[in-house]
Scaffold this motif. Structure first.
Motif, short mmCIF file in Angstrom:
data_model
loop_
_atom_site.label_atom_id
_atom_site.label_comp_id
_atom_site.label_asym_id
_atom_site.label_seq_id
_atom_site.Cartn_x
_atom_site.Cartn_y
_atom_site.Cartn_z
N LEU A 43 4.98 -26.41 -26.48
CA LEU A 43 3.54 -26.65 -26.44
C LEU A 43 2.74 -25.37 -26.19
N ASN A 55 2.87 -22.83 -28.05
CA ASN A 55 2.64 -22.17 -29.34
C ASN A 55 1.34 -22.60 -29.99
N SER A 56 0.43 -23.20 -29.21
CA SER A 56 -0.84 -23.67 -29.74
C SER A 56 -1.77 -22.50 -30.05
N GLY A 71 -5.44 -31.81 -31.21
CA GLY A 71 -4.02 -31.52 -31.29
C GLY A 71 -3.69 -30.32 -32.16
N ASN A 109 -4.75 -27.37 -29.89
CA ASN A 109 -4.12 -27.33 -28.57
C ASN A 109 -3.24 -28.57 -28.41
N LYS A 110 -1.95 -28.42 -28.61
CA LYS A 110 -1.04 -29.57 -28.60
C LYS A 110 -1.06 -30.29 -27.25
#
Length: 294
Positions: free
Chosen positions: A134, A136-137, A191, A194-195
């Protein structure tokens, strides 16, 4: 004339018991201030970019170690907006859905749901920061009141799913449909950027549904206790006819679904047939009950 208009605006906006104008005002003031800082930097009146400083230190970081250096961000992040159109649309959604919420329930319940969603979303967001995938957003920090809006929209749709709203060009649309479209769109866009924010948004929307489900079961989570106590109410609903007027007195629960049994019946009727299926007496009871403790 201008003074009269300003007084009327102040009375209708800030002297009402609704917290919505105050929340929107704080968001707008912060938006104006940080862009004023940016303007001062552009004209070389400031050597340091206070805009970047404010955007960094008021946003909620995904890294928990960074959060420890700026713990105030758990309070400031929902009031920070850097984009004009996002601020505009979120304020409109808050005003629209928030006032529908307040037509059925009271101010305390709104404030509890709004700020509990902010806190819940922030805690979950920080917790998700420990998951490497997460991180890697596109964005590694979060701001705006998206979490709180998700909870409010979902709660309103759960409370009165068949409540119909007339929209320009689209005609009459149920709240359930509007809420579903809003949540899906917001989930996708949040999403993608930003996951962890997208997952937290979905969780706060579920929290809004849970809050209303608890109210239907007679458990008002905003009271922080679930005991049901009954006391006499001073609330009277008066109906007049051509021949006589009848005064109805009722009892209410301190859980603030006032007159619990009757209000539950009305809410169940709304969920089946929509708000327009209510009789004039039921609408009046619902209105008076929602205003009683505000």
């Amino acid at each position: 004339m201008k003074e009269s208009v300003l007084k009327t605006f102040w009375r209708d906006t800030y002297q009402s018991k609704s917290p919505i104008p105050f929340i929107i005002s704080v968001q707008v003031i912060i938006f104006v201030l940080i862009h004023l800082f940016d303007l001062l930097k552009e004209v070389n009146l400031l050597e340091v970019s206070l805009y970047d400083y404010a955007a960094d230190y008021l946003s909620l970081p995904l890294s928990f170690s960074q959060f420890l250096t700026q713990p105030w961000s758990i309070i400031t992040y929902p009031f920070l907006y850097t984009g004009l159109f996002q601020l505009l649309f979120d304020c409109l959604w808050l005003y629209w859905m928030g006032n529908i919420f307040l037509n059925f329930l009271n101010r305390r319940q709104f404030l509890f749901l709004y700020f509990s969603a902010i806190f819940l979303g922030a805690c979950l967001y920080l917790g998700l920061g420990f998951i490497p995938i997460l991180q890697n957003s596109v964005q590694l920090s979060f701001h705006t009141s998206t979490f709180a809006l998700g909870a409010v929209v979902a709660s309103v749709a759960t409370l009165a799913p068949r409540y119909e709203v007339r929209l320009l060009l689209l005609g009459t649309v149920s709240l359930k449909t509007i809420a579903l479209i809003y949540i899906c769109i917001e989930l996708v866009f949040t999403g993608l950027m930003n996951k962890a924010g997208g997952i937290s948004f979905l969780a706060t929307a579920c929290w809004g549904i849970l809050f209303i489900r608890s109210l239907h079961r007679g458990k008002d989570l905003s009271l922080l206790k679930w005991e049901k106590t009954i006391k006499k109410s001073k609330m009277k609903v008066v109906h007049q006819s051509k021949t006589a007027s009848t005064t109805y007195s009722s009892y209410r629960h301190t859980s603030d679904l006032p007159n619990q049994a009757e209000i539950d019946e009305i809410l169940d009727k709304i969920s089946v047939g929509g708000y327009e299926s209510l009789t004039s007496r039921e609408k009046e009871v619902l209105f008076k009950a929602s205003k009683d403790d505000k």
